[in-house]
Enzyme design. Structure first.
Site, mmCIF file in Angstrom:
data_model
loop_
_atom_site.group_PDB
_atom_site.id
_atom_site.type_symbol
_atom_site.label_atom_id
_atom_site.label_comp_id
_atom_site.label_asym_id
_atom_site.label_seq_id
_atom_site.Cartn_x
_atom_site.Cartn_y
_atom_site.Cartn_z
ATOM 1 N N THR A 99 -1.485 -22.607 19.203
ATOM 2 C CA THR A 99 -3.382 -22.595 19.773
ATOM 3 C C THR A 99 -4.001 -21.564 18.890
ATOM 4 O O THR A 99 -3.349 -20.788 18.200
ATOM 5 C CB THR A 99 -2.764 -21.921 21.334
ATOM 6 O OG1 THR A 99 -4.552 -21.098 21.382
ATOM 7 C CG2 THR A 99 -2.154 -20.146 21.136
ATOM 8 N N THR A 154 0.503 -1.375 -0.126
ATOM 9 C CA THR A 154 -0.190 0.098 0.220
ATOM 10 C C THR A 154 0.606 1.403 0.091
ATOM 11 O O THR A 154 0.242 2.060 -0.648
ATOM 12 C CB THR A 154 -0.690 -0.280 1.326
ATOM 13 O OG1 THR A 154 -2.005 -1.394 1.456
ATOM 14 C CG2 THR A 154 -1.789 0.740 1.605
ATOM 15 N N THR A 185 1.732 -4.589 4.267
ATOM 16 C CA THR A 185 1.322 -4.964 5.393
ATOM 17 C C THR A 185 0.431 -6.229 5.002
ATOM 18 O O THR A 185 1.076 -7.699 6.799
ATOM 19 C CB THR A 185 0.344 -4.200 6.202
ATOM 20 O OG1 THR A 185 -1.026 -3.961 5.074
ATOM 21 C CG2 THR A 185 0.442 -2.513 6.528
HETATM 22 N N1 ASP Z 1 -3.108 -5.595 0.251
HETATM 23 C C1 ASP Z 1 -1.994 -5.011 0.794
HETATM 24 C C2 ASP Z 1 -0.193 -5.639 1.124
HETATM 25 O O1 ASP Z 1 -0.348 -6.491 1.569
HETATM 26 C C3 ASP Z 1 -2.151 -4.177 1.776
HETATM 27 C C4 ASP Z 1 -1.446 -3.386 2.641
HETATM 28 O O2 ASP Z 1 0.041 -3.196 2.148
HETATM 29 O O3 ASP Z 1 -1.083 -2.195 3.428
HETATM 30 O O4 ASP Z 1 0.750 -5.507 0.037
#
Ligand code: ASP
Length: 316
Positions: free
Chosen positions: A274, A12, A89
């Site tokens: 878990t 992102t 992310t």
């Molecule tokens: N879908 C994106 C990625 O993982 C989400 C992000 O970067 O926040 O590249």
């Protein structure tokens, strides 16, 4: 002062909108120069950017992408003081854990970061995340792989994406943050400090080709076919099983019991994690869990799924 190398892999942080939603976009250096304030850019200096040819949404990340990042760090290790990996992310916690396993500790700082809102947008968290990553990298107190996100520095092998939309998208639920970017950078005691960092380290990476890790999430009513697909597939080299509470399986599920027995006979390691967000596996505290000890299932303790899965790809 040696520069920091910013390695841009996608995510992102550098994305732009398209008719199909956010997608990776090249040109991160221009974006950084046009988005950060003069004061922030001055703090980032000196730095250089290495942009991957194949920028990805990290949902598409593969073990080969972990190796590509590790190889890039290896290739540039002597010339730079630290490495900031700009990453999506969604699978950032897997990549950070994988880099931890590939690069080890007592290394120059490798700080993985990204953002929840693209750098090109007005309310983006990208600039502050990037700047904080650089400040942690230059602090002289970090000699390992970490995630820096929304003011928290987390050990690379214990972080998790915990929120889809909050700016504080990462946490490490079984381990306190290594540091917080408060008014000052406040470090806890448990960082691997730079005084131990090897500046001339030689890295050896394994081939990940032949590994096939299965992950199975137990739930009431789970079908035999789901269990067999994970445990009995001829490609499977290890199974990660997410069980209930303190590591408890349904010991009356005969298909699962047979699958565990078969895995033991075929020397396929089974790791018990878990499903709880935090806390540790205590295998055999309950009678239902004792079957796992009988079949040599390995307790993951309080390790994260990301840490366990990536280590099964990377370690023998
Ligand atoms: N879908 C994106 C990625 O993982 C989400 C992000 O970067 O926040 O590249």
């Amino acid at each position: 002062m040696q520069p920091i190398l910013i390695i841009y892999t996608g995510g992102t942080i550098g994305m732009r909108t398209s008719s199909e939603g956010y997608q990776p976009c090249d040109g991160i250096q221009t974006l950084i120069e046009s988005s950060l304030s003069m004061a922030a850019l001055a703090q980032l200096q000196p730095y250089q950017v290495h942009e991957f040819d194949n920028l990805i949404d990290s949902s598409n990340a593969l073990p080969s992408n972990w190796l590509e990042i590790a190889q890039c760090i290896k290739d540039h290790y002597q010339q730079y003081s630290a490495f900031i990996v700009l990453h999506g992310t969604d699978t950032m916690a897997y990549t950070a854990a994988a880099l931890h396993h590939l690069l080890g500790e007592n290394i120059k700082p490798v700080i993985v970061t990204g953002s929840q809102i693209p750098m090109c947008e007005a309310r983006s968290d990208a600039s502050s995340n990037l700047l904080e990553a650089a400040l942690f990298a230059r602090s002289g107190k970090v000699a390992q792989v970490c995630i820096s996100f929304a003011g928290k520095l987390l050990a690379g092998n214990s972080a998790k994406k915990v929120h889809t939309s909050a700016m504080a998208a990462f946490d490490s639920l079984n381990r306190p943050p290594l540091a917080l970017a408060n008014i000052a950078l406040d470090f806890s005691q448990n960082t691997v400090t730079m005084s131990n960092a090897k500046t001339d380290k030689s890295f050896e990476f394994p081939s990940l080709q032949e590994k096939s890790v299965a992950v199975i999430f137990l739930y009431p009513g789970i079908n035999d076919s789901v269990i067999n697909a994970a445990f009995l597939d001829s490609q499977t080299t290890a199974v990660v099983m997410l069980s209930y509470g303190a590591g408890n399986p349904p010991d009356q599920n005969l298909c699962l019991i047979k699958a565990l027995e078969s895995a033991q006979q075929r020397n396929i390691p089974v790791i018990n994690i878990t499903q709880c967000y935090s806390g540790s596996v205590s295998q055999g505290t309950y009678a239902v869990g004792s079957v796992l000890n009988k079949f040599g299932v390995i307790s993951a303790g309080n390790r994260t799924l990301e840490d366990v899965v990536t280590s099964l790809y990377i370690k023998d």
